[in-house]
Design a protein around this motif. Structure first.
Motif, mmCIF file in Angstrom:
data_model
loop_
_atom_site.group_PDB
_atom_site.id
_atom_site.type_symbol
_atom_site.label_atom_id
_atom_site.label_comp_id
_atom_site.label_asym_id
_atom_site.label_seq_id
_atom_site.Cartn_x
_atom_site.Cartn_y
_atom_site.Cartn_z
ATOM 1 N N GLY A 171 1.879 6.203 -7.048
ATOM 2 C CA GLY A 171 0.802 6.957 -7.641
ATOM 3 C C GLY A 171 0.655 8.280 -7.207
ATOM 4 O O GLY A 171 -0.175 8.945 -7.250
ATOM 5 N N SER A 172 1.831 9.087 -6.467
ATOM 6 C CA SER A 172 1.719 10.452 -6.090
ATOM 7 C C SER A 172 2.838 11.187 -6.847
ATOM 8 O O SER A 172 3.649 10.987 -7.694
ATOM 9 C CB SER A 172 1.977 10.518 -4.584
ATOM 10 O OG SER A 172 3.423 10.259 -4.371
ATOM 11 N N ARG A 173 2.739 12.489 -6.547
ATOM 12 C CA ARG A 173 3.686 13.398 -7.190
ATOM 13 C C ARG A 173 5.377 13.014 -6.696
ATOM 14 O O ARG A 173 6.106 13.363 -7.395
ATOM 15 C CB ARG A 173 3.458 14.707 -6.533
ATOM 16 C CG ARG A 173 4.621 16.019 -6.632
ATOM 17 C CD ARG A 173 3.719 16.974 -5.946
ATOM 18 N NE ARG A 173 4.676 18.295 -6.130
ATOM 19 C CZ ARG A 173 5.381 18.798 -5.052
ATOM 20 N NH1 ARG A 173 5.197 18.001 -3.849
ATOM 21 N NH2 ARG A 173 5.879 19.754 -5.008
ATOM 22 N N ILE A 174 5.291 12.275 -5.500
ATOM 23 C CA ILE A 174 6.597 12.071 -5.260
ATOM 24 C C ILE A 174 7.251 11.014 -5.898
ATOM 25 O O ILE A 174 8.402 10.863 -6.580
ATOM 26 C CB ILE A 174 6.591 11.427 -3.629
ATOM 27 C CG1 ILE A 174 6.280 12.614 -2.917
ATOM 28 C CG2 ILE A 174 7.789 10.805 -3.370
ATOM 29 C CD1 ILE A 174 5.450 12.473 -1.766
ATOM 30 N N GLU A 211 -5.161 15.832 -6.273
ATOM 31 C CA GLU A 211 -4.308 16.582 -6.676
ATOM 32 C C GLU A 211 -3.575 16.470 -8.124
ATOM 33 O O GLU A 211 -3.794 17.151 -8.864
ATOM 34 C CB GLU A 211 -3.305 17.151 -5.637
ATOM 35 C CG GLU A 211 -2.440 18.352 -6.258
ATOM 36 C CD GLU A 211 -1.157 18.636 -5.160
ATOM 37 O OE1 GLU A 211 -1.121 19.734 -4.582
ATOM 38 O OE2 GLU A 211 -0.429 17.722 -4.843
ATOM 39 N N LEU A 212 -3.232 15.095 -7.994
ATOM 40 C CA LEU A 212 -2.497 14.562 -9.168
ATOM 41 C C LEU A 212 -3.506 14.468 -10.461
ATOM 42 O O LEU A 212 -3.089 14.719 -11.480
ATOM 43 C CB LEU A 212 -1.731 13.316 -8.813
ATOM 44 C CG LEU A 212 -0.695 12.917 -9.959
ATOM 45 C CD1 LEU A 212 0.516 13.829 -9.654
ATOM 46 C CD2 LEU A 212 -0.153 11.436 -9.417
ATOM 47 N N ARG A 213 -4.737 14.130 -9.931
ATOM 48 C CA ARG A 213 -5.536 14.052 -10.989
ATOM 49 C C ARG A 213 -6.152 15.277 -11.834
ATOM 50 O O ARG A 213 -6.105 15.367 -12.858
ATOM 51 C CB ARG A 213 -6.984 13.376 -10.426
ATOM 52 C CG ARG A 213 -7.674 12.443 -11.617
ATOM 53 C CD ARG A 213 -8.834 11.635 -11.188
ATOM 54 N NE ARG A 213 -8.346 10.603 -10.242
ATOM 55 C CZ ARG A 213 -8.960 10.339 -8.836
ATOM 56 N NH1 ARG A 213 -9.857 10.881 -8.504
ATOM 57 N NH2 ARG A 213 -8.298 9.122 -8.392
ATOM 58 N N GLN A 214 -6.022 16.399 -10.754
ATOM 59 C CA GLN A 214 -6.410 17.693 -11.435
ATOM 60 C C GLN A 214 -5.007 18.079 -12.247
ATOM 61 O O GLN A 214 -5.226 18.830 -13.255
ATOM 62 C CB GLN A 214 -6.338 18.677 -10.033
ATOM 63 C CG GLN A 214 -7.811 19.000 -9.610
ATOM 64 C CD GLN A 214 -7.832 19.896 -8.406
ATOM 65 O OE1 GLN A 214 -6.898 20.326 -8.099
ATOM 66 N NE2 GLN A 214 -9.172 19.981 -7.921
ATOM 67 N N ILE A 231 1.013 -1.232 0.168
ATOM 68 C CA ILE A 231 0.179 -0.082 -0.059
ATOM 69 C C ILE A 231 0.901 1.168 -0.117
ATOM 70 O O ILE A 231 0.532 2.116 -0.534
ATOM 71 C CB ILE A 231 -0.961 0.028 1.231
ATOM 72 C CG1 ILE A 231 -1.893 -1.186 1.124
ATOM 73 C CG2 ILE A 231 -1.753 1.346 1.127
ATOM 74 C CD1 ILE A 231 -2.967 -1.351 2.172
ATOM 75 N N SER A 232 1.851 1.212 0.906
ATOM 76 C CA SER A 232 2.805 2.583 0.920
ATOM 77 C C SER A 232 3.394 2.534 -0.364
ATOM 78 O O SER A 232 3.516 3.660 -1.099
ATOM 79 C CB SER A 232 4.028 2.435 2.074
ATOM 80 O OG SER A 232 3.488 1.721 3.106
ATOM 81 N N ALA A 233 3.928 1.464 -1.063
ATOM 82 C CA ALA A 233 4.612 1.685 -2.357
ATOM 83 C C ALA A 233 3.530 1.960 -3.403
ATOM 84 O O ALA A 233 3.992 3.084 -4.157
ATOM 85 C CB ALA A 233 5.234 0.237 -2.598
ATOM 86 N N GLN A 234 2.473 1.605 -3.396
ATOM 87 C CA GLN A 234 1.532 2.082 -4.354
ATOM 88 C C GLN A 234 1.223 3.567 -4.080
ATOM 89 O O GLN A 234 1.009 4.408 -5.284
ATOM 90 C CB GLN A 234 0.101 1.249 -4.380
ATOM 91 C CG GLN A 234 0.318 -0.035 -5.206
ATOM 92 C CD GLN A 234 -0.852 -0.857 -5.309
ATOM 93 O OE1 GLN A 234 -1.559 -0.612 -4.340
ATOM 94 N NE2 GLN A 234 -0.797 -1.576 -6.450
#
Lengths: 383, 264
Positions: free
Chosen positions: A250-253, B127-130, A243-246
């Motif tokens: 899947g984020s800006r990071i 935020e990323l979707r936006q 979960i942490s890895a996903q």
């Protein structure tokens, strides 16, 4: 998108086949059966190599049927110990595999996402194990408190390693992390308070709601050996790691890590604070590795510096390369394969290092992206 | 052109050991202006961009963005303050999708940190979707063809589309100043015409955007920039409209060599 009937069939069939093969693999004593299953596995990948349309069909099925796939996977993980006929050695292998899976996911943040060759994951693993063990032995801290404490301590070490590493790059960076790993190993070997080469003994088994992890699990007349406690515990940890890895991926990071992997200079010119993101990768790696270390220490109840050598770091790195850089499922498969294979092929145990070397070289030549390559991100409804 | 200086360089100098790569260059970029930078190979044009964007720290001299000094700031802070750039040899994130390249360009305009990503995933994902939606819009405004390829890996793009993507990625950071380092390199005439049209379309949408453009293609230099400055051996040797510049003997010497002009 709703999964179609054939999606559902593909997902269920593949997961069941995977579980059944794993069971026979674990219980096989004869190296011929082991070899046969391996051949089957290799054949599967050879087919994928030539029929990329099948590969993407399977990928789509899992994408559309994510809920079903996850639900079924959890069910299989829960029921799996029942299928092992109380074989404690098989359970032990599974526990170690799962801990290595966590370590591989941890390293994947660096090697896979950001292309930082960190050879010190074994050291972070060791720091986690020692911190929690020392807390438990000397201060009677219970497992559930030792776990976060060890993670915090290892993360601090991760930062400590990350900051000087930022002055170097590529091969030199790898050298710094190798040195760090060796230094930690030597310190554990030479300090009195870490028990020196004898390590630490008598780490108490954890307990949860009055149930000691040293005693068997009995539910409705079915009895599972005590290892099952740690099997489920490490399975939960794998879940947390996934979960942490996903979430990070899947984020800006995750994007920032991928950017600096592709082109560090260009990443800086997109406003990415490259140094911060690299140090962050070290910290996240250490954090997860410490969790694995803590569970290992409490499971085996005895740790020594030899559990956390440079070789451990190399093994973890091999798992990431074989499984697939920046593919979470891939590195888990890599971890399972490379934990179990040497155990199953005991007859050839003298050649273990040679085997790892050959595997890495073969993969870098034939399938450099690993068993399961990274997939491009998709954003809801935009494609 | 609305006549106030957005970007200003004063006495910019950088030495690498004994080599003086840039020697006391002054320049001013007005709001909404396109400033061309020309000069022979190795004259120090890209060095100038590296100094402005914080990749190099000047040995002497200063850069100001809207009168705020930029000296000593790291490259990622300078992007955040409003200066974006492209590279001479395109430096895309080739193993990521076209859309991801643009989203990464928005890095300094988005916020989510580690704790958001781990503990408040709906916020980070939202935020990323936006950002993805905005990146899609931006791609569409730069080039419809690029928008249609947004799901492909950047490595699969044709040369002209790579340039477009690099410009789109630079625009994603919402810059006040855009630095284009030889955008037409490796392009044929048709692609260069398309590039000129693209840049025109971009400034039509963003009248306040100021652009500095390094170029060798004289067709482009004649068409786009309001003003041109000529750099040779790290010094500014001329500045003015293209029509004036092209007739200056010093400029012809710099490009053609002393002998050639003497014979001419």
């Amino acid at each position: 998108m709703r999964p179609t009937f054939s999606d559902i069939t593909i997902v269920i069939a593949l997961e069941l086949i995977g579980a059944i093969l794993l069971r026979f693999f674990l219980l096989a004593d004869d190296w011929r059966i082991v070899g046969g299953i391996l051949l089957l596995f290799c054949a599967g990948f050879a087919v994928m190599q030539f029929r990329s349309d099948w590969e993407s069909r399977i990928g789509d099925a899992f994408n559309r049927g994510t809920r079903l796939a996850v639900g079924l996977a959890i069910l299989l993980v829960l029921l799996f110990p029942l299928a092992l006929n109380g074989n404690t050695y098989a359970l032990h292998l599974l526990i170690v595999s799962q801990l290595y899976a966590v370590l591989a996911i941890a390293l994947n943040f660096q090697l896979g996402s950001a292309n930082i060759p960190n050879f010190a994951t074994g050291a972070s693993y060791g720091i986690g194990a020692y911190v929690s063990a020392l807390l438990a032995i000397h201060f009677n801290v219970n497992f559930w408190l030792a776990l976060p404490a060890a993670a915090v301590a290892a993360t601090a070490f991760g930062f400590l390693l990350g900051v000087p590493s930022m002055r170097t790059r590529e091969s030199y960076l790898a050298l710094v992390t190798i040195a760090f790993g060796v230094v930690i190993h030597q310190l554990l070997n030479n300090f009195d308070w870490t028990g020196g080469p004898n390590g630490l003994v008598g780490i108490p088994a954890p307990s949860l709601f009055g149930h000691s992890f040293a005693s068997p699990i009995v539910i409705g007349g079915i009895k599972l050996p005590s290892q099952a406690n740690f099997y489920y515990l490490s399975a939960v940890l794998v879940g947390i790691a996934i979960i942490s890895a996903q979430r990070l991926h899947g984020s800006r990071i995750g994007l920032a890590w991928n950017a600096l992997r592709a082109d560090e200079l260009a990443a800086r010119c997109q406003g990415i604070n490259v140094i911060w993101y690299k140090v962050l990768a070290f910290a996240v790696d250490a954090f997860l590795a410490a969790f694995a270390g803590t569970i290992y220490a409490f499971y085996i109840s005895f740790i020594s510096p030899d559990n956390f050598t440079f070789l451990v770091s190399v093994t973890i790195m091999t798992m990431v390369i074989v499984g697939g850089m920046d593919n979470i499922f891939g590195v888990i498969v890599g971890a399972f394969l490379l934990t179990m294979l040497p155990e199953k092929l005991r007859a050839f145990s003298d050649y273990r290092i040679l085997f790892f070397g050959i595997v890495v070289i073969l993969f870098l030549m034939i399938r450099p992206e690993g068993l399961f390559p990274q997939r491009l991100r998709r954003y809801g409804g935009s494609e | 052109m609305s006549g106030h200086a957005v970007l200003r360089g004063e006495g910019l100098t950088i030495r690498f050991g004994g080599l003086v790569a840039m020697d006391g260059v002054d320049f001013v970029l007005q709001a909404g202006e396109i400033l061309g930078v020309i000069g022979p190979n190795g004259a120090g044009k890209s060095t100038l961009f590296n100094l402005i964007t914080g990749l190099y720290q000047p040995t002497a001299g200063k850069v100001f963005l809207n009168d705020r000094p930029l000296n000593g700031l790291p490259a990622h802070r300078i992007v955040q303050m409003g200066i974006s750039r492209t590279f001479q040899s395109s430096r895309l994130f080739t193993d990521l999708s076209v859309l991801d390249n643009v989203i990464i360009g928005m890095h300094c305009r988005t916020q989510s940190g580690v704790f958001d990503a781990m503990l408040r995933p709906s916020k980070a994902r939202g935020e990323l979707r936006q950002a993805a939606a905005k990146a899609g819009e931006l791609l569409r405004s730069v080039s419809a063809g690029l928008y249609d390829q947004r799901g492909r890996a950047a490595s699969e793009l044709a040369q002209a589309d790579r340039r477009r993507l690099e410009i789109a990625r630079a625009l994603a950071a919402e810059p006040k100043v855009l630095l284009l380092d030889e955008p037409s390199s490796g392009m044929d005439d048709r692609d260069t015409d398309a590039l000129i049209a693209d840049v025109r379309a971009i400034i039509a949408r963003r009248p306040e955007l100021s652009i500095m453009i390094i170029e060798h293609d004289m067709r482009l230099v004649a068409e786009l920039p309001h003003r041109v400055m000529v750099i040779e051996y790290g010094r500014k040797i001329a500045e003015g409209s293209f029509a004036d510049i092209r007739n200056m003997p010093r400029v012809q010497e710099a490009y053609l060599g002393r002998k050639a002009t003497a014979h001419a």
